[in-house]
Scaffold this active site. Structure first.
Site, PDB file in Angstrom:
ATOM      1  N   ASP A 187       0.856  -1.196   0.000  1.00  0.00           N
ATOM      2  CA  ASP A 187       0.000   0.000   0.000  1.00  0.00           C
ATOM      3  C   ASP A 187       0.887   1.239   0.000  1.00  0.00           C
ATOM      4  O   ASP A 187       2.103   1.143   0.176  1.00  0.00           O
ATOM      5  CB  ASP A 187      -0.920  -0.024   1.225  1.00  0.00           C
ATOM      6  CG  ASP A 187      -2.180   0.825   1.002  1.00  0.00           C
ATOM      7  OD1 ASP A 187      -2.279   1.490  -0.046  1.00  0.00           O
ATOM      8  OD2 ASP A 187      -3.057   0.820   1.880  1.00  0.00           O
ATOM      9  N   HIS A 335      -9.548  -1.785  -8.224  1.00  0.00           N
ATOM     10  CA  HIS A 335      -9.578  -0.743  -7.182  1.00  0.00           C
ATOM     11  C   HIS A 335      -8.799   0.508  -7.575  1.00  0.00           C
ATOM     12  O   HIS A 335      -9.315   1.620  -7.474  1.00  0.00           O
ATOM     13  CB  HIS A 335      -9.043  -1.323  -5.869  1.00  0.00           C
ATOM     14  CG  HIS A 335      -8.905  -0.317  -4.772  1.00  0.00           C
ATOM     15  ND1 HIS A 335      -9.962   0.472  -4.348  1.00  0.00           N
ATOM     16  CD2 HIS A 335      -7.826   0.056  -4.015  1.00  0.00           C
ATOM     17  CE1 HIS A 335      -9.541   1.269  -3.367  1.00  0.00           C
ATOM     18  NE2 HIS A 335      -8.259   1.047  -3.161  1.00  0.00           N
TER      19      HIS A 335
HETATM   20  C1  HEM Z   1      -9.671  -1.697   3.404  1.00  0.00           C
HETATM   21  C2  HEM Z   1      -9.800  -0.761   2.464  1.00  0.00           C
HETATM   22  C3  HEM Z   1      -8.776  -0.531   1.400  1.00  0.00           C
HETATM   23  C4  HEM Z   1      -7.767  -1.340   0.934  1.00  0.00           C
HETATM   24  C5  HEM Z   1      -7.433  -2.773   1.361  1.00  0.00           C
HETATM   25  C6  HEM Z   1      -7.075  -0.594  -0.088  1.00  0.00           C
HETATM   26  C7  HEM Z   1      -5.962  -1.067  -0.786  1.00  0.00           C
HETATM   27  C8  HEM Z   1      -5.253  -0.339  -1.715  1.00  0.00           C
HETATM   28  C9  HEM Z   1      -4.069  -0.800  -2.395  1.00  0.00           C
HETATM   29  C10 HEM Z   1      -3.409  -2.167  -2.199  1.00  0.00           C
HETATM   30  C11 HEM Z   1      -3.660   0.186  -3.224  1.00  0.00           C
HETATM   31  C12 HEM Z   1      -2.446   0.146  -4.171  1.00  0.00           C
HETATM   32  C13 HEM Z   1      -1.239   0.805  -3.586  1.00  0.00           C
HETATM   33  C14 HEM Z   1      -1.121   2.270  -3.887  1.00  0.00           C
HETATM   34  O1  HEM Z   1      -1.240   2.685  -5.041  1.00  0.00           O
HETATM   35  O2  HEM Z   1      -0.891   3.024  -2.954  1.00  0.00           O
HETATM   36  C15 HEM Z   1      -4.589   1.284  -3.080  1.00  0.00           C
HETATM   37  C16 HEM Z   1      -4.532   2.477  -3.768  1.00  0.00           C
HETATM   38  C17 HEM Z   1      -5.471   3.481  -3.666  1.00  0.00           C
HETATM   39  N1  HEM Z   1      -6.601   3.488  -2.892  1.00  0.00           N
HETATM   40 FE1  HEM Z   1      -7.172   2.026  -1.621  1.00  0.00          FE
HETATM   41  N2  HEM Z   1      -7.670   0.630  -0.241  1.00  0.00           N
HETATM   42  C18 HEM Z   1      -8.717   0.706   0.649  1.00  0.00           C
HETATM   43  C19 HEM Z   1      -9.562   1.774   0.822  1.00  0.00           C
HETATM   44  C20 HEM Z   1      -9.614   2.888   0.023  1.00  0.00           C
HETATM   45  C21 HEM Z   1     -10.608   3.928   0.089  1.00  0.00           C
HETATM   46  C22 HEM Z   1     -11.785   3.985   1.066  1.00  0.00           C
HETATM   47  C23 HEM Z   1     -10.294   4.843  -0.879  1.00  0.00           C
HETATM   48  C24 HEM Z   1     -11.023   6.115  -1.246  1.00  0.00           C
HETATM   49  C25 HEM Z   1     -12.340   6.209  -1.351  1.00  0.00           C
HETATM   50  C26 HEM Z   1      -9.097   4.392  -1.523  1.00  0.00           C
HETATM   51  C27 HEM Z   1      -8.430   5.064  -2.521  1.00  0.00           C
HETATM   52  C28 HEM Z   1      -7.252   4.671  -3.089  1.00  0.00           C
HETATM   53  C29 HEM Z   1      -6.517   5.492  -4.035  1.00  0.00           C
HETATM   54  C30 HEM Z   1      -6.869   6.892  -4.508  1.00  0.00           C
HETATM   55  C31 HEM Z   1      -5.393   4.738  -4.405  1.00  0.00           C
HETATM   56  C32 HEM Z   1      -4.295   5.148  -5.379  1.00  0.00           C
HETATM   57  C33 HEM Z   1      -4.707   4.851  -6.799  1.00  0.00           C
HETATM   58  C34 HEM Z   1      -3.700   5.379  -7.784  1.00  0.00           C
HETATM   59  O3  HEM Z   1      -3.337   6.545  -7.690  1.00  0.00           O
HETATM   60  O4  HEM Z   1      -3.299   4.614  -8.676  1.00  0.00           O
HETATM   61  N3  HEM Z   1      -8.719   3.199  -0.976  1.00  0.00           N
HETATM   62  N4  HEM Z   1      -5.555   0.942  -2.153  1.00  0.00           N
END
Ligand code: HEM
Length: 483
Positions: A187, A335
């Site tokens: 993450d 996601h």
């Molecule tokens: C348990 C809940 C969640 C898990 C397991 C999760 C997991 C992840 C993972 C593994 C990544 C990829 C690593 C990274 O690019 O930093 C990521 C990216 C991201 N997540 Fe989540 N996330 C969760 C909740 C959320 C929520 C609630 C939001 C917003 C509504 C969110 C928004 C984002 C965004 C904006 C990115 C970066 C995407 C990019 O710029 O490519 N995440 N998340």
């Protein structure tokens, strides 16, 4: 293009840089005696709040250590705090200026719950909803005990002026899992760069990027009182949004969401569905997230993981989606493609850069225990994000991207030209009243092919168990609020 000057001494340290942490305690409190609270805050707390200059300096020390130039320092404490709308009412009285409309509504308001398809507050963690939350302290440090010592000293100092409603500590995962959330994915890879703070890594060729692929965003997207993005141009500044009150400058809104992750159930689902689709489980897991466990993005590694690439900040975020017209490399609903669609939506980069957030989450709860085939221990993610408008940023991502099966719009099948419904974000997408979800194209058609597959997701693996919206004032404003 001019460079905005950020007042780092006045900005709390968690938003722009992130407090350095292996452990972070969230202490949610209610103000029981406003006069005494203000006095004790003036005496003991405000002077201890970690500002952005300190977090920047600490990052430099960490960088120097990595390059073999160690500097000895004691353990670092990070202390930040924010207030809910109820908390500001208590400190400022009913005639206070109104801030962001979502902040005024609050996360537990029925309108917010309905807008985000959240589970009803009656299903949230009972302790979290047991009383009014006026504010939160964030205490970050190198280990759990260190944070706990500072927590007891803070509690002792504030005494009966506050009642602690809920407190819980997040921890980075142990050993080789450090940096991974509980499903096992790296993450905290993709964060927006901040103009005026993030240095371009290739200034002569890519002056508008920090690390490769990391767009520099105008600071007004995250902090009040600075120029925000121009919605018509990805790199030019837009206007400075008028401040709701002069003291709001250098402040930011924080969204807190406590998610429980059902890890054994997620693993079992991925294994069973991969077998049904005839692909290997790791590939399906990557199609759901948009990155492999190592962090390598599907856009660059569509069929197999590459640890070197995943760990390389000069490579692991350097991609866009416009070239992947038919979701052959990465599903539209994965996601990361939902949460930051980059250049994919009809409005392109200029549009998506008005919906960015800075994430500062940390996992909580124990590792999956041997024999735990059904979740028996509470574990998950304290999701924290910062922005200048909760409606336009966090709520927009959750409701208009992740929860919306039609997003991203306008896509067509390569063979028939039929319109595509991408489906829900399989990680955080929520259907109304907990209804089932689906995602288009879990099995890749890469580099070509037209096999039509669908992932039906009857259960949720990420469950919201508490949420709150906070205003994180500047250090100057904190002083005024408690005067
Ligand atoms: C348990 C809940 C969640 C898990 C397991 C999760 C997991 C992840 C993972 C593994 C990544 C990829 C690593 C990274 O690019 O930093 C990521 C990216 C991201 N997540 Fe989540 N996330 C969760 C909740 C959320 C929520 C609630 C939001 C917003 C509504 C969110 C928004 C984002 C965004 C904006 C990115 C970066 C995407 C990019 O710029 O490519 N995440 N998340």
């Amino acid at each position: 293009m001019y460079t905005p000057q950020l007042e780092l001494d006045d900005i709390q340290g968690d938003m722009l840089v992130g407090m350095q942490k292996n452990a972070e305690l969230f202490l949610f409190f209610k103000i029981t005696d406003a006069r005494r609270f203000k006095m004790l805050m003036r005496q003991y707390v405000v002077g201890q709040v970690t500002n952005a200059r300190t977090t920047v300096e600490r990052e430099r020390i960490i960088e120097a250590r990595k390059q073999g130039r160690p500097r000895s320092t004691g353990p670092w404490l990070g202390l930040n705090l924010g207030f809910t709308c109820e908390g500001l009412k208590h400190l400022l009285g009913a005639r206070r200026p109104k801030l962001d409309p979502a902040f005024e509504r609050g996360a537990a308001d029925p309108a917010t719950v309905a807008r985000l398809n959240d589970p009803p507050t009656g299903e949230w963690l009972h302790d979290f909803t047991s009383d009014r939350i006026d504010g939160v302290f964030l205490l970050a440090g190198p280990e759990r005990d260190f944070v706990a010592i500072h927590e007891s000293s803070l509690r002792r100092r504030l005494g009966a002026a506050v009642k602690v409603v809920y407190a819980e500590t997040g921890m980075v995962r142990p050993g080789r899992e450090k940096g991974h959330e509980h499903f096992g994915f790296t993450d905290n890879i993709s964060q927006p760069g901040i103009r005026g703070l993030t240095r371009p890594s290739r200034p002569s060729t890519e002056p508008d990027q920090g690390l490769p692929g990391q767009a520099l965003v105008w600071p007004g997207e995250f902090l009040l009182g600075y120029p925000a993005q121009n919605p018509k141009h990805p790199d030019r500044p837009g206007p400075v949004v008028p401040l709701p009150a002069s003291w709001a400058k250098n402040g930011s809104y924080m969204v807190f969401r406590r998610f429980e992750q059902r890890v054994p159930e997620f693993r079992r689902f991925v294994t069973a569905q991969a077998a049904r689709l005839g692909i290997y489980p790791e590939l399906l897991a990557a199609r759901v997230v948009g990155r492999w466990r190592s962090g390598a993005p599907l856009e660059l590694m569509p069929l197999e993981d590459n640890r070197w690439l995943g760990a390389n900040p000069m490579r692991n975020n350097d991609f866009s989606y416009a070239g992947d017209l038919f979701q052959r490399a990465c599903p539209y609903a994965a996601h990361i493609r939902k949460a930051n669609p980059r250049d994919d939506p009809p409005g392109g980069m200029a549009e998506t850069r008005t919906h960015r957030i800075i994430r500062r989450s940390i996992p909580f709860g124990p590792e999956v225990q041997p024999g735990e085939t059904v979740t028996r221990h509470r574990r998950g993610l304290f999701f924290v994000c910062y922005q200048a408008s909760i409606e336009r940023q966090f709520e927009f991502i959750q409701s208009r991207y992740s929860n919306s099966p039609d997003f991203v719009t306008g896509k067509k099948r390569p063979d028939t030209g039929a319109p595509v419904t991408p489906g829900f974000d399989p990680i955080i997408g929520q259907n109304r009243e907990g209804g089932g979800r689906f995602m288009d194209e879990p099995a890749p058609n890469y580099p070509y092919g037209n096999r039509r597959t669908m992932l039906e997701i009857p259960e949720e693996f990420v469950v919201l168990t508490g949420a709150a919206y906070f205003f994180m004032p500047s250090i100057k404003a904190l002083r005024n609020l408690v005067n």
